[in-house]
Write a protein that holds these residues in place. Sequence first.
Motif, short mmCIF file in Angstrom:
data_model
loop_
_atom_site.label_atom_id
_atom_site.label_comp_id
_atom_site.label_asym_id
_atom_site.label_seq_id
_atom_site.Cartn_x
_atom_site.Cartn_y
_atom_site.Cartn_z
N LEU A 15 -6.89 10.81 11.23
CA LEU A 15 -6.70 11.23 9.84
C LEU A 15 -6.61 10.02 8.91
O LEU A 15 -7.21 10.01 7.83
N VAL A 16 -5.86 9.00 9.31
CA VAL A 16 -5.68 7.82 8.47
C VAL A 16 -7.01 7.10 8.26
O VAL A 16 -7.36 6.73 7.13
N ALA A 17 -7.76 6.92 9.33
CA ALA A 17 -9.03 6.19 9.23
C ALA A 17 -10.07 6.96 8.41
O ALA A 17 -10.95 6.35 7.79
N SER A 73 0.01 2.05 -0.02
CA SER A 73 -0.48 2.25 1.34
C SER A 73 -1.51 3.37 1.39
O SER A 73 -2.41 3.36 2.22
N SER A 74 -1.38 4.34 0.47
CA SER A 74 -2.38 5.41 0.39
C SER A 74 -3.74 4.88 -0.06
O SER A 74 -4.76 5.54 0.11
N MET A 75 -3.75 3.68 -0.65
CA MET A 75 -5.00 3.07 -1.11
C MET A 75 -5.67 2.22 -0.04
O MET A 75 -6.82 1.81 -0.21
N THR A 76 -4.96 1.94 1.07
CA THR A 76 -5.44 0.94 2.01
C THR A 76 -6.81 1.29 2.57
O THR A 76 -7.72 0.45 2.62
N ALA A 77 -6.98 2.55 3.02
CA ALA A 77 -8.27 2.94 3.58
C ALA A 77 -9.38 2.85 2.54
O ALA A 77 -10.50 2.41 2.83
N SER A 78 -9.08 3.25 1.30
CA SER A 78 -10.08 3.18 0.23
C SER A 78 -10.43 1.74 -0.11
O SER A 78 -11.60 1.41 -0.36
N VAL A 79 -9.42 0.86 -0.11
CA VAL A 79 -9.67 -0.56 -0.34
C VAL A 79 -10.51 -1.13 0.79
O VAL A 79 -11.44 -1.92 0.57
N TYR A 119 -8.02 0.00 11.51
CA TYR A 119 -8.95 -0.93 10.86
C TYR A 119 -10.29 -0.97 11.62
O TYR A 119 -11.36 -0.98 11.01
N SER A 120 -10.23 -0.96 12.95
CA SER A 120 -11.45 -1.03 13.75
C SER A 120 -12.31 0.21 13.59
O SER A 120 -13.53 0.17 13.81
N MET A 121 -11.70 1.34 13.19
CA MET A 121 -12.45 2.60 13.05
C MET A 121 -13.23 2.68 11.73
O MET A 121 -14.13 3.50 11.61
N TYR A 122 -12.87 1.86 10.75
CA TYR A 122 -13.52 1.98 9.44
C TYR A 122 -15.05 1.88 9.56
O TYR A 122 -15.78 2.71 9.01
N ALA A 138 -6.19 -4.14 4.61
CA ALA A 138 -7.50 -3.51 4.50
C ALA A 138 -8.60 -4.44 4.99
O ALA A 138 -9.60 -3.99 5.56
N ALA A 139 -8.42 -5.74 4.77
CA ALA A 139 -9.42 -6.73 5.20
C ALA A 139 -9.19 -7.20 6.63
O ALA A 139 -9.99 -7.97 7.17
N GLY A 140 -8.09 -6.76 7.25
CA GLY A 140 -7.80 -7.18 8.62
C GLY A 140 -7.44 -8.64 8.73
O GLY A 140 -7.69 -9.28 9.76
#
Length: 513
Positions: free
Chosen positions: A151-153, A284-290, A69-72, A369-371
């Motif tokens: 990769l996730v971020a 969960s695959s949507m989390t980074a996009s959200v 989350y911090s890397m976004y 996604a919002a932390g």
Amino acid sequence: MADSRSRNASRNIVFAFANKIIAILLPFIARTIMLHLLGEEYVGVGSLFTSILSFLNLTELGVGAAIVYSMYKPIEENDKEKICAYLSYYRMLYRWIGGAMLLIGTILLPAVPYLIKGEPPVGVNVYILFYLYLVDAVISYFFAGYRQSILVAHQRSDIKSKIVMFVSIFVQAGQIAALVLTKNFYVYAFVPILGTLLTNGLNAWVTMKKYPELKCAGILPKEDRKAIKKRLSGLVGTKMNSIVVHAADMIVISAFLGLTHTAMYGNYYYIMSAVNAFVVLIFSSMTASVGNSLITETKEKNMKLFSKIGFINGWITGWCSVCMICLYTPFMRIWVGEELTYPFGVELGMVMYFFMFSIQRAIIVFKDAAGIWYEDRFRPYVCMIVNIVLNLILVQFWSVYGVILSSLAAFAISIPWISRTLFRTLFQTSSKKQLFRIGFYAVVTIVAGTLTRFLCDLLPVGEGRMGEFGHLILCGLLCLVIPNIVFLLCYFKMDEFRETLCMVKAILKRKKK
């Protein structure tokens, strides 16, 4: 940017699906072979040790999620120096976590036999076996496990999924070969250690090749470390609760009911979790996009996005629940036989467990996604305490039914609480409408499930195993048609249905181009 988010999410889902099919199918084959070659007690021992190590994995405390989350933001701003500092901090934390996990596991080693009611399987040294499971659990913390966060971020979970899929084939093929050729449970337990080393090595190689500028370097500023610690204070409870809900069930069943019940419950949970895994990976695959959308889009657009994702979640969760209530019995009879099959009441309880767990998925995606972990820090502890206390009490009166009821009680507390926290914090509005929608999805699912199960029960069952298999196929065909017709009739007037339909059409048009 919106197209990029959709493309990344779609790609992540596709490869996550392929990976999940491999990760479910091959272990299923291995579990089946173990049941027939070694017996249900070996399956019970494996389930117990996995659950114990899930508790030990609490030492991770959600560090990975907090770092990702911090890397976004630095990724969005192309701040490579900050990303490298996060990686350095992450590696340091992982080494401490791995050491703590290894130490705690070693201290707990003498207590392992007391968590098994009766005698362990003949010829099995539970101390050696437990340590093999422990080594597999901790090795990632010392060997490049942190690098998958890159990769996730970057919304490239599809690359991670490809690696996991490749290694899963290697590991499961090795475990199946070990069972068939040696019938040695120690060899079976050793193979995943090699798989973990290979997974981390490939993740490290790919990330260093694709992002050569991202290395462990620099010192993370104090304010950033403080922000991570604040998120962790909320993530600790979430992490613990997600693990305790299942792990405590397995340990309590082993200690009070024995390894045979542990294997039986584990078989039912395996099927339920396999279905749930597909629901989880979609969202969960949507989390980074959200997470990216929450940073770049307005609150109104994000609210509409939540409504669409919540609607999709309600449809998928409902359909999977209907399939489970209709197919559980015939499938379990074919797979493990009548003697290892629970009565319908347990199956109904597992379906309720699945629905209540999965219907929260859209909320969890936006919360992560919002932390929103610190604001939600008390809920997981309350749910966890309720689950454990009720487990220890009800298992003595109602056996497996008591264990399932304990989890349902925890979910009944969790759903309204987590909804209220998300809507108050992120959207600054009431969650009553969302709770009403969840209730509506539940009622529609009950109607669809009752109708489909009634029609399935009218189907004839032929003689022998082939007759049972034919009955399973016919029930499956009904499950493809009937519940989706019911959902269509109940949902077609909803705004979310029309918006979701437009979104699907847009995605299909882009793919044709």
